[in-house]
Design a protein around this motif. Structure first.
Motif, PDB file in Angstrom:
ATOM      1  N   HIS A 182       0.861  -1.189   0.000  1.00 10.99           N
ATOM      2  CA  HIS A 182       0.000   0.000   0.000  1.00 10.99           C
ATOM      3  C   HIS A 182       0.894   1.236   0.000  1.00 10.99           C
ATOM      4  CE1 HIS A 182      -3.315   2.616   0.724  1.00 10.99           C
ATOM      5  NE2 HIS A 182      -3.053   2.830   1.989  1.00 10.99           N
ATOM      6  N   PHE A 183       0.973   1.909  -1.157  1.00  7.08           N
ATOM      7  CA  PHE A 183       1.801   3.101  -1.308  1.00  7.08           C
ATOM      8  C   PHE A 183       0.949   4.340  -1.073  1.00  7.08           C
ATOM      9  CE2 PHE A 183       3.868  -0.081  -3.962  1.00  7.08           C
ATOM     10  CZ  PHE A 183       5.201   0.082  -3.648  1.00  7.08           C
ATOM     11  N   PHE A 184       1.499   5.282  -0.309  1.00  4.09           N
ATOM     12  CA  PHE A 184       0.775   6.529  -0.063  1.00  4.09           C
ATOM     13  C   PHE A 184       1.776   7.646   0.196  1.00  4.09           C
ATOM     14  CE2 PHE A 184       1.518   4.509   3.945  1.00  4.09           C
ATOM     15  CZ  PHE A 184       1.817   5.525   4.831  1.00  4.09           C
ATOM     16  N   ASP A 185       1.327   8.866  -0.050  1.00  7.37           N
ATOM     17  CA  ASP A 185       2.165  10.035   0.215  1.00  7.37           C
ATOM     18  C   ASP A 185       1.497  10.894   1.282  1.00  7.37           C
ATOM     19  OD1 ASP A 185       0.093  11.380  -1.079  1.00  7.37           O
ATOM     20  OD2 ASP A 185       1.230  11.679  -2.927  1.00  7.37           O
ATOM     21  N   GLY A 186       2.009  12.077   1.497  1.00  9.26           N
ATOM     22  CA  GLY A 186       1.486  12.952   2.542  1.00  9.26           C
ATOM     23  C   GLY A 186       0.032  13.335   2.343  1.00  9.26           C
ATOM     24  N   ASP A 187      -0.443  13.342   1.102  1.00 10.85           N
ATOM     25  CA  ASP A 187      -1.837  13.689   0.831  1.00 10.85           C
ATOM     26  C   ASP A 187      -2.806  12.596   1.277  1.00 10.85           C
ATOM     27  OD1 ASP A 187      -0.994  16.050  -0.323  1.00 10.85           O
ATOM     28  OD2 ASP A 187      -1.082  15.268  -2.378  1.00 10.85           O
ATOM     29  N   ARG A 188      -2.316  11.391   1.440  1.00 13.83           N
ATOM     30  CA  ARG A 188      -3.176  10.250   1.798  1.00 13.83           C
ATOM     31  C   ARG A 188      -2.814   9.635   3.150  1.00 13.83           C
ATOM     32  NH1 ARG A 188      -7.714   9.459  -1.473  1.00 13.83           N
ATOM     33  NH2 ARG A 188      -7.146  10.003  -3.590  1.00 13.83           N
ATOM     34  N   ILE A 189      -2.094  10.361   3.970  1.00  9.36           N
ATOM     35  CA  ILE A 189      -1.637   9.783   5.237  1.00  9.36           C
ATOM     36  C   ILE A 189      -2.799   9.474   6.185  1.00  9.36           C
ATOM     37  CG2 ILE A 189      -1.143  11.936   6.470  1.00  9.36           C
ATOM     38  CD1 ILE A 189       1.533  10.417   7.325  1.00  9.36           C
ATOM     39  N   ALA A 190      -3.826  10.290   6.190  1.00  7.65           N
ATOM     40  CA  ALA A 190      -4.978  10.035   7.070  1.00  7.65           C
ATOM     41  C   ALA A 190      -5.659   8.721   6.704  1.00  7.65           C
ATOM     42  CB  ALA A 190      -5.968  11.196   7.002  1.00  7.65           C
ATOM     43  N   GLU A 191      -5.830   8.482   5.403  1.00  7.28           N
ATOM     44  CA  GLU A 191      -6.454   7.232   4.958  1.00  7.28           C
ATOM     45  C   GLU A 191      -5.573   6.037   5.303  1.00  7.28           C
ATOM     46  OE1 GLU A 191      -6.115   9.975   3.030  1.00  7.28           O
ATOM     47  OE2 GLU A 191      -7.853  10.214   1.720  1.00  7.28           O
ATOM     48  N   ALA A 192      -4.261   6.194   5.151  1.00 14.13           N
ATOM     49  CA  ALA A 192      -3.342   5.100   5.477  1.00 14.13           C
ATOM     50  C   ALA A 192      -3.392   4.780   6.967  1.00 14.13           C
ATOM     51  CB  ALA A 192      -1.924   5.455   5.048  1.00 14.13           C
ATOM     52  N   ARG A 193      -3.456   5.803   7.795  1.00  8.16           N
ATOM     53  CA  ARG A 193      -3.560   5.564   9.242  1.00  8.16           C
ATOM     54  C   ARG A 193      -4.842   4.826   9.585  1.00  8.16           C
ATOM     55  NH1 ARG A 193      -1.386  11.451  10.917  1.00  8.16           N
ATOM     56  NH2 ARG A 193       0.815  10.902  11.031  1.00  8.16           N
ATOM     57  N   SER A 194      -5.925   5.187   8.947  1.00  7.54           N
ATOM     58  CA  SER A 194      -7.202   4.495   9.194  1.00  7.54           C
ATOM     59  C   SER A 194      -7.107   3.030   8.802  1.00  7.54           C
ATOM     60  CB  SER A 194      -8.327   5.161   8.404  1.00  7.54           C
ATOM     61  OG  SER A 194      -8.598   6.436   8.907  1.00  7.54           O
ATOM     62  N   ALA A 195      -6.504   2.761   7.655  1.00 13.10           N
ATOM     63  CA  ALA A 195      -6.344   1.370   7.216  1.00 13.10           C
ATOM     64  C   ALA A 195      -5.441   0.609   8.174  1.00 13.10           C
ATOM     65  CB  ALA A 195      -5.767   1.329   5.796  1.00 13.10           C
ATOM     66  N   TRP A 196      -4.349   1.226   8.610  1.00 10.59           N
ATOM     67  CA  TRP A 196      -3.417   0.605   9.555  1.00 10.59           C
ATOM     68  C   TRP A 196      -4.162   0.201  10.829  1.00 10.59           C
ATOM     69  CZ3 TRP A 196       1.581  -1.030   9.595  1.00 10.59           C
ATOM     70  CH2 TRP A 196       2.179  -1.243  10.848  1.00 10.59           C
ATOM     71  N   LYS A 197      -4.939   1.123  11.371  1.00 11.26           N
ATOM     72  CA  LYS A 197      -5.679   0.847  12.611  1.00 11.26           C
ATOM     73  C   LYS A 197      -6.741  -0.225  12.401  1.00 11.26           C
ATOM     74  CE  LYS A 197      -4.966   5.432  14.544  1.00 11.26           C
ATOM     75  NZ  LYS A 197      -5.575   6.731  14.860  1.00 11.26           N
ATOM     76  N   ALA A 198      -7.418  -0.191  11.274  1.00 11.25           N
ATOM     77  CA  ALA A 198      -8.471  -1.174  10.992  1.00 11.25           C
ATOM     78  C   ALA A 198      -7.922  -2.589  10.890  1.00 11.25           C
ATOM     79  CB  ALA A 198      -9.207  -0.791   9.710  1.00 11.25           C
ATOM     80  N   LEU A 199      -6.663  -2.722  10.497  1.00 14.50           N
ATOM     81  CA  LEU A 199      -6.059  -4.044  10.343  1.00 14.50           C
ATOM     82  C   LEU A 199      -5.385  -4.547  11.612  1.00 14.50           C
ATOM     83  CD1 LEU A 199      -4.441  -3.567   6.823  1.00 14.50           C
ATOM     84  CD2 LEU A 199      -6.529  -4.812   7.374  1.00 14.50           C
ATOM     85  N   ILE A 206      -3.124 -11.311   9.823  1.00 15.60           N
ATOM     86  CA  ILE A 206      -2.586 -10.180   9.069  1.00 15.60           C
ATOM     87  C   ILE A 206      -1.368  -9.625   9.796  1.00 15.60           C
ATOM     88  CG2 ILE A 206      -3.004  -7.846   8.214  1.00 15.60           C
ATOM     89  CD1 ILE A 206      -5.936  -8.649   7.886  1.00 15.60           C
ATOM     90  N   GLU A 207      -0.267  -9.585   9.076  1.00 13.23           N
ATOM     91  CA  GLU A 207       0.963  -8.988   9.602  1.00 13.23           C
ATOM     92  C   GLU A 207       1.163  -7.649   8.900  1.00 13.23           C
ATOM     93  OE1 GLU A 207       5.767  -9.769   9.519  1.00 13.23           O
ATOM     94  OE2 GLU A 207       4.415 -11.429   9.064  1.00 13.23           O
ATOM     95  N   ARG A 208       1.192  -6.574   9.678  1.00 12.19           N
ATOM     96  CA  ARG A 208       1.368  -5.234   9.113  1.00 12.19           C
ATOM     97  C   ARG A 208       2.822  -4.789   9.266  1.00 12.19           C
ATOM     98  NH1 ARG A 208      -1.859  -1.600  12.808  1.00 12.19           N
ATOM     99  NH2 ARG A 208      -0.675  -2.875  14.229  1.00 12.19           N
ATOM    100  N   ARG A 209       3.305  -4.110   8.237  1.00  6.80           N
ATOM    101  CA  ARG A 209       4.640  -3.507   8.298  1.00  6.80           C
ATOM    102  C   ARG A 209       4.538  -2.097   7.743  1.00  6.80           C
ATOM    103  NH1 ARG A 209       8.552  -8.350   6.100  1.00  6.80           N
ATOM    104  NH2 ARG A 209       8.048  -9.832   7.745  1.00  6.80           N
ATOM    105  N   TYR A 210       5.199  -1.175   8.421  1.00  2.00           N
ATOM    106  CA  TYR A 210       5.214   0.210   7.980  1.00  2.00           C
ATOM    107  C   TYR A 210       6.637   0.574   7.599  1.00  2.00           C
ATOM    108  CZ  TYR A 210       5.043   5.303   8.188  1.00  2.00           C
ATOM    109  OH  TYR A 210       5.146   6.637   7.888  1.00  2.00           O
ATOM    110  N   TRP A 211       6.816   1.016   6.370  1.00  2.00           N
ATOM    111  CA  TRP A 211       8.126   1.375   5.842  1.00  2.00           C
ATOM    112  C   TRP A 211       8.165   2.873   5.600  1.00  2.00           C
ATOM    113  CZ3 TRP A 211      11.706  -2.485   5.418  1.00  2.00           C
ATOM    114  CH2 TRP A 211      11.217  -3.796   5.446  1.00  2.00           C
TER     115      TRP A 211
END
Length: 146
Positions: free
Chosen positions: A106-123, A129-134
């Motif tokens: 899941h690639f995202f930039d600063g414009d989509r950070i809020a959506e990425a955080r929501s997905a991270w929390k939802a998972l 499911i193993e989550r990794r943040y790079w």
């Protein structure tokens, strides 16, 4: 199932995605790249043909006659007509259907950070499911931060 979140801060998608695609193909895997925008899909098509002077990444855009034979398929949705087990969501939008693959990028930039955080929390509490943040350091190298 592994979900890798890639926060694009220094290296743009057009440099990060081909590296991952090469690794998948070298291991015999297939990749589905998902982008909602037609302009972004067209740009990705051009990128995969010309990203390196020495080679190209074999691919096609979904909707063609040979979709099933494409090692990399660029699509608007998560239907893997090429039987890909890897999916790259490149427009910053999380899609639940990505969980049906072996690994999601899941690639995202600063414009989509809020959506990425929501997905991270939802998972967070989902079984299997193993989550990794790079994230990228100041030199542009990827570091696993979570």
């Amino acid at each position: 199932m592994q979900v890798d979140f890639y926060h694009l801060t220094v290296t743009p998608l057009d440099r990060a995605l081909p590296q991952i695609a090469e690794k998948i193909l070298s291991g015999g895997g297939r990749l589905l790249i998902v982008a909602e925008s037609g302009a972004q899909r067209a740009a990705l098509d051009r990128l995969l043909w010309a990203y390196s002077a020495e080679s190209f990444l074999p691919h096609g855009e979904a909707g063609g006659e040979g979709d099933a034979h494409q090692p990399i398929l660029i699509a608007t949705d998560t239907l893997a007509a090429n039987d890909a087990r890897y999916i790259a969501l490149v427009d910053g939008l999380w899609r639940e259907e990505a969980l049906g693959f072996d690994r999601a990028f899941h690639f995202f930039d600063g414009d989509r950070i809020a959506e990425a955080r929501s997905a991270w929390k939802a998972l967070a509490d989902r079984d299997g499911i193993e989550r990794r943040y790079w994230k990228q350091n100041d030199n542009g190298r990827w570091e696993q931060a979570a």
